[in-house]
Design an enzyme around this catalytic site. Structure first.
Site, PDB file in Angstrom:
ATOM      1  N   HIS A  41       2.949  46.170  41.012  1.00  0.00           N
ATOM      2  CA  HIS A  41       1.790  46.850  41.153  1.00  0.00           C
ATOM      3  C   HIS A  41       1.183  46.821  42.532  1.00  0.00           C
ATOM      4  CE1 HIS A  41       1.288  47.337  36.485  1.00  0.00           C
ATOM      5  NE2 HIS A  41       2.522  47.789  36.742  1.00  0.00           N
ATOM      6  N   THR A  42       1.970  46.243  43.490  1.00  0.00           N
ATOM      7  CA  THR A  42       1.438  46.321  45.060  1.00  0.00           C
ATOM      8  C   THR A  42       2.094  47.943  45.434  1.00  0.00           C
ATOM      9  OG1 THR A  42       1.740  45.299  47.065  1.00  0.00           O
ATOM     10  CG2 THR A  42       3.725  45.310  45.668  1.00  0.00           C
ATOM     11  N   ASP A  59      20.341  48.853  29.990  1.00  0.00           N
ATOM     12  CA  ASP A  59      21.676  49.698  29.457  1.00  0.00           C
ATOM     13  C   ASP A  59      21.502  51.251  29.842  1.00  0.00           C
ATOM     14  OD1 ASP A  59      19.582  50.464  27.842  1.00  0.00           O
ATOM     15  OD2 ASP A  59      20.633  49.806  25.999  1.00  0.00           O
ATOM     16  N   ASP A  84       3.766  43.834  49.228  1.00  0.00           N
ATOM     17  CA  ASP A  84       3.217  42.746  49.837  1.00  0.00           C
ATOM     18  C   ASP A  84       2.516  41.857  48.642  1.00  0.00           C
ATOM     19  OD1 ASP A  84       0.914  44.183  49.365  1.00  0.00           O
ATOM     20  OD2 ASP A  84       0.817  44.668  51.674  1.00  0.00           O
ATOM     21  N   ASP A  94      -2.396  49.441  44.148  1.00  0.00           N
ATOM     22  CA  ASP A  94      -3.040  48.719  45.326  1.00  0.00           C
ATOM     23  C   ASP A  94      -3.570  49.538  46.293  1.00  0.00           C
ATOM     24  OD1 ASP A  94      -3.265  47.194  47.464  1.00  0.00           O
ATOM     25  OD2 ASP A  94      -1.124  46.729  47.955  1.00  0.00           O
ATOM     26  N   SER A 142      19.461  53.076  28.955  1.00  0.00           N
ATOM     27  CA  SER A 142      18.837  53.898  27.750  1.00  0.00           C
ATOM     28  C   SER A 142      17.679  54.889  28.115  1.00  0.00           C
ATOM     29  CB  SER A 142      18.546  53.272  26.563  1.00  0.00           C
ATOM     30  OG  SER A 142      17.613  52.356  26.843  1.00  0.00           O
ATOM     31  N   ARG A 151      10.063  51.181  38.447  1.00  0.00           N
ATOM     32  CA  ARG A 151       9.643  51.185  37.113  1.00  0.00           C
ATOM     33  C   ARG A 151      10.618  51.600  36.244  1.00  0.00           C
ATOM     34  NH1 ARG A 151       5.432  54.733  34.653  1.00  0.00           N
ATOM     35  NH2 ARG A 151       4.279  53.161  33.077  1.00  0.00           N
ATOM     36  N   PRO A 202       5.136  47.515  27.463  1.00  0.00           N
ATOM     37  CA  PRO A 202       3.545  46.958  27.713  1.00  0.00           C
ATOM     38  C   PRO A 202       2.635  48.109  28.084  1.00  0.00           C
ATOM     39  CG  PRO A 202       4.741  45.966  29.436  1.00  0.00           C
ATOM     40  CD  PRO A 202       5.676  46.656  28.454  1.00  0.00           C
ATOM     41  N   HIS A 253      11.602  49.555  32.725  1.00  0.00           N
ATOM     42  CA  HIS A 253      11.484  50.317  31.573  1.00  0.00           C
ATOM     43  C   HIS A 253      12.959  50.500  30.878  1.00  0.00           C
ATOM     44  CE1 HIS A 253       7.227  52.308  31.374  1.00  0.00           C
ATOM     45  NE2 HIS A 253       7.127  51.140  32.148  1.00  0.00           N
ATOM     46  N   ASP A 254      14.005  50.530  31.585  1.00  0.00           N
ATOM     47  CA  ASP A 254      15.272  50.256  31.207  1.00  0.00           C
ATOM     48  C   ASP A 254      15.264  49.070  30.297  1.00  0.00           C
ATOM     49  OD1 ASP A 254      18.001  50.984  30.269  1.00  0.00           O
ATOM     50  OD2 ASP A 254      18.412  50.284  32.431  1.00  0.00           O
ATOM     51  N   ASN A 306       5.898  56.272  28.842  1.00  0.00           N
ATOM     52  CA  ASN A 306       6.852  57.034  29.524  1.00  0.00           C
ATOM     53  C   ASN A 306       6.507  58.612  29.776  1.00  0.00           C
ATOM     54  OD1 ASN A 306       8.490  54.707  29.826  1.00  0.00           O
ATOM     55  ND2 ASN A 306       9.930  55.525  28.413  1.00  0.00           N
ATOM     56  N   GLY A 339      17.571  46.180  26.296  1.00  0.00           N
ATOM     57  CA  GLY A 339      17.965  45.526  27.391  1.00  0.00           C
ATOM     58  C   GLY A 339      18.395  46.565  28.477  1.00  0.00           C
TER      59      GLY A 339
HETATM   60  C1  HEM Z   1       2.098  43.891  31.486  1.00  0.00           C
HETATM   61  C2  HEM Z   1       2.978  44.607  31.874  1.00  0.00           C
HETATM   62  C3  HEM Z   1       2.629  45.970  32.490  1.00  0.00           C
HETATM   63  C4  HEM Z   1       1.968  47.036  32.492  1.00  0.00           C
HETATM   64  C5  HEM Z   1       0.841  46.986  31.326  1.00  0.00           C
HETATM   65  C6  HEM Z   1       2.270  47.936  33.308  1.00  0.00           C
HETATM   66  C7  HEM Z   1       1.449  49.316  33.109  1.00  0.00           C
HETATM   67  C8  HEM Z   1       1.637  50.172  33.805  1.00  0.00           C
HETATM   68  C9  HEM Z   1       0.949  51.628  34.036  1.00  0.00           C
HETATM   69  C10 HEM Z   1       0.166  51.853  33.113  1.00  0.00           C
HETATM   70  C11 HEM Z   1       1.415  52.352  35.161  1.00  0.00           C
HETATM   71  C12 HEM Z   1       0.777  53.554  35.701  1.00  0.00           C
HETATM   72  C13 HEM Z   1       1.470  54.665  34.898  1.00  0.00           C
HETATM   73  C14 HEM Z   1       0.920  55.983  34.802  1.00  0.00           C
HETATM   74  O1  HEM Z   1      -0.111  56.082  35.048  1.00  0.00           O
HETATM   75  O2  HEM Z   1       1.384  57.080  34.671  1.00  0.00           O
HETATM   76  C15 HEM Z   1       2.333  51.494  35.787  1.00  0.00           C
HETATM   77  C16 HEM Z   1       2.892  51.602  37.029  1.00  0.00           C
HETATM   78  C17 HEM Z   1       4.105  50.923  37.747  1.00  0.00           C
HETATM   79  N1  HEM Z   1       4.450  49.866  36.969  1.00  0.00           N
HETATM   80 FE1  HEM Z   1       3.665  48.684  35.624  1.00  0.00          FE
HETATM   81  N2  HEM Z   1       3.042  47.764  33.842  1.00  0.00           N
HETATM   82  C18 HEM Z   1       3.717  46.439  33.685  1.00  0.00           C
HETATM   83  C19 HEM Z   1       4.605  45.740  34.399  1.00  0.00           C
HETATM   84  C20 HEM Z   1       5.498  46.301  35.279  1.00  0.00           C
HETATM   85  C21 HEM Z   1       6.611  45.506  35.698  1.00  0.00           C
HETATM   86  C22 HEM Z   1       7.127  44.236  35.366  1.00  0.00           C
HETATM   87  C23 HEM Z   1       7.151  46.352  36.722  1.00  0.00           C
HETATM   88  C24 HEM Z   1       8.291  46.259  37.698  1.00  0.00           C
HETATM   89  C25 HEM Z   1       9.031  45.237  37.604  1.00  0.00           C
HETATM   90  C26 HEM Z   1       6.105  47.624  36.752  1.00  0.00           C
HETATM   91  C27 HEM Z   1       6.415  48.428  37.916  1.00  0.00           C
HETATM   92  C28 HEM Z   1       5.392  49.364  38.077  1.00  0.00           C
HETATM   93  C29 HEM Z   1       5.347  50.382  39.215  1.00  0.00           C
HETATM   94  C30 HEM Z   1       6.466  50.252  40.375  1.00  0.00           C
HETATM   95  C31 HEM Z   1       4.467  51.471  38.924  1.00  0.00           C
HETATM   96  C32 HEM Z   1       4.332  52.669  39.609  1.00  0.00           C
HETATM   97  C33 HEM Z   1       4.990  53.792  39.280  1.00  0.00           C
HETATM   98  C34 HEM Z   1       4.751  55.336  40.073  1.00  0.00           C
HETATM   99  O3  HEM Z   1       4.169  55.056  41.119  1.00  0.00           O
HETATM  100  O4  HEM Z   1       5.328  56.109  39.640  1.00  0.00           O
HETATM  101  N3  HEM Z   1       5.218  47.281  35.913  1.00  0.00           N
HETATM  102  N4  HEM Z   1       2.397  50.020  35.225  1.00  0.00           N
END
Ligand code: HEM
Ligand SMILES: *[C@@H]1O[C@H](CO)[C@@H](O)[C@H](O)[C@H]1NC(C)=O
Length: 361
Positions: A227-228, A108, A287, A279, A110, A96, A197, A100-101, A128, A106
């Site tokens: 989000h798996t 970088d 997966d 998941d 940041s 993540r 997003p 977010h970077d 964040n 880009g």
């Molecule tokens: C439509 C785009 C996306 C939205 C709206 C989104 C939103 C979120 C939200 C709300 C969380 C939970 C954060 C929290 O409750 O503190 C999350 C967790 C996470 N997101 Fe996304 N996400 C998106 C795309 C992505 C992408 C593109 C990746 C990686 C390439 C990603 C990787 C992750 C990971 C690994 C977690 C778990 C982090 C943890 O356990 O600390 N997400 N995301």
């Protein structure tokens, strides 16, 4: 513990990339409590770079550190291996952070900058704050890299390599990471607030955000397969579980049980920071089960379920079906999309930070 990795049968995809995707492998990687230095692992997995398609990534290249810091990849892998073994959440954290970077100015580095008297960082942005983790792990890896090759490996590259290792170590695909990024000297809280997003945005908004970053609908659906793994806070899925969850899910016994479990840990008000797996079926394994759940109408975030349930989501719902049915296509598209996301550059250029939290003085 000594593991003979040469005895393991690593499946290969048609393109010749490693596809370490079995649950067995993942369970294997994360089963041990102690942190053993796996020399063999690094030999087997760390030096596969040569084979795969080296598409030209303008300023980035696969060989950037070959002469400058030959052990860079191994150092990151070793630290990631220990960290993920210790706690699989570290894999989610690193993945993540890289996302977010890349979405703000880009890729970088940041996102890693701390607030200072002269510069406000991105760590307090809506998506964040109280949410991003893994900064200590980044510091640890950076210290190792600085010890070996001072001033050579950028924090942005650390995140890109670390994210790939994270995915691999919890059972996901391997891909070669183009490197040579520079760390920014600037940071933007405003951009972090507008460009990251949010879970309650609708599909059209999400898609246009990704298109604006040069990422296709396919890239977006594949990347959301991240989000798996990992966890979300109640505040981010409350609207979903008190909203249309009951309507999208088939309202069978499993869905009902899952929903009431979610609602009991995430009441309609309060307990904002209570955590649930994104998941719930296999929270620590990379997966394609995420897509199976979305197909069943059980996505945790509104944004996850939008992929399948949005009235305008023809293309996205087809992709969800494809990925739910075929993990190898998912892995291939995911790897490709990660390379594309990692290719978002900051045109300003920059430096190689000594400490990822601060620009060099
Ligand atoms: C439509 C785009 C996306 C939205 C709206 C989104 C939103 C979120 C939200 C709300 C969380 C939970 C954060 C929290 O409750 O503190 C999350 C967790 C996470 N997101 Fe996304 N996400 C998106 C795309 C992505 C992408 C593109 C990746 C990686 C390439 C990603 C990787 C992750 C990971 C690994 C977690 C778990 C982090 C943890 O356990 O600390 N997400 N995301
Ligand atoms: C990476 O970006 C450059 C332009 O900055 C482009 O020419 C190249 O095709 C991109 N590569 C990938 C894999 O997206």
């Amino acid at each position: 513990m000594y593991i003979k990795l040469d005895k393991l049968n690593i499946p290969r995809s048609k393109t010749g990339k490693e596809l370490i995707g079995t649950r067995e492998m993942a369970a294997f990687f994360t089963s041990s409590r102690s942190c053993v230095y796996l020399g063999m692992l690094i030999c087997v997995l760390g030096y596969q770079a040569a084979s795969s398609s080296a598409q030209d990534v303008s300023s980035l290249s696969l060989s950037y550190y070959d002469k400058r810091c030959p052990t860079a990849q191994q150092i990151v892998r070793k630290e990631m291996d220990c960290a993920v073994r210790n706690n699989p959440r570290n894999a989610a954290a690193m993945l993540r952070l890289h996302f977010h970077d890349c979405f703000v100015q880009g890729c970088d580095g940041s996102v890693l900058l701390d607030d200072t008297v002269t510069q406000v960082g991105e760590k307090t942005a809506y998506q964040n704050l109280n949410s991003l983790i893994g900064f200590d792990l980044v510091d640890r890896i950076k210290n190792q890299l600085e010890g070996e090759c001072p001033g050579v490996v950028s924090c942005a590259d650390l995140l890109a390599i670390g994210a790939r290792d994270a995915v691999l170590l919890v059972g996901g695909p391997y891909w070669d990471v183009p490197v040579g990024r520079k760390d920014s000297k600037t940071v933007s809280l405003d951009l972090a607030n507008t460009d990251l997003p949010a879970p309650n945005q609708n599909l059209v908004t999400l898609v246009s955000n990704f298109l604006g970053k040069g990422l296709s609908v396919q890239d977006m659906v594949a990347l959301l397969g991240s989000h798996t793994i990992g966890l979300a806070r109640c505040v981010n899925f409350r609207d979903r579980i008190y909203g249309d969850f009951e309507i999208t899910s088939h309202n069978d016994l499993t869905s009902q049980a899952y929903l009431s479990k979610l609602q009991s840990s995430c009441p309609e008000s309060s307990h904002d920071n209570n955590l649930s797996p994104l998941d719930y079926v296999s929270p620590n394994v990379f997966d394609n089960v995420f897509y199976e759940s979305v197909l069943k109408g059980q996505g945790l975030l509104n944004s996850d379920q939008e992929l399948y349930s949005s009235l305008v989501g023809f293309e996205t719902s087809d992709l969800v079906k494809t990925y739910a049915a075929d993990p190898l296509i998912f892995f291939q598209h995911f790897s490709d999309a990660m390379v594309k996301m990692g290719n978002i550059t900051n045109p300003e250029g920059g430096e190689v930070r000594k400490n990822c939290r601060f620009i060099n003085s």
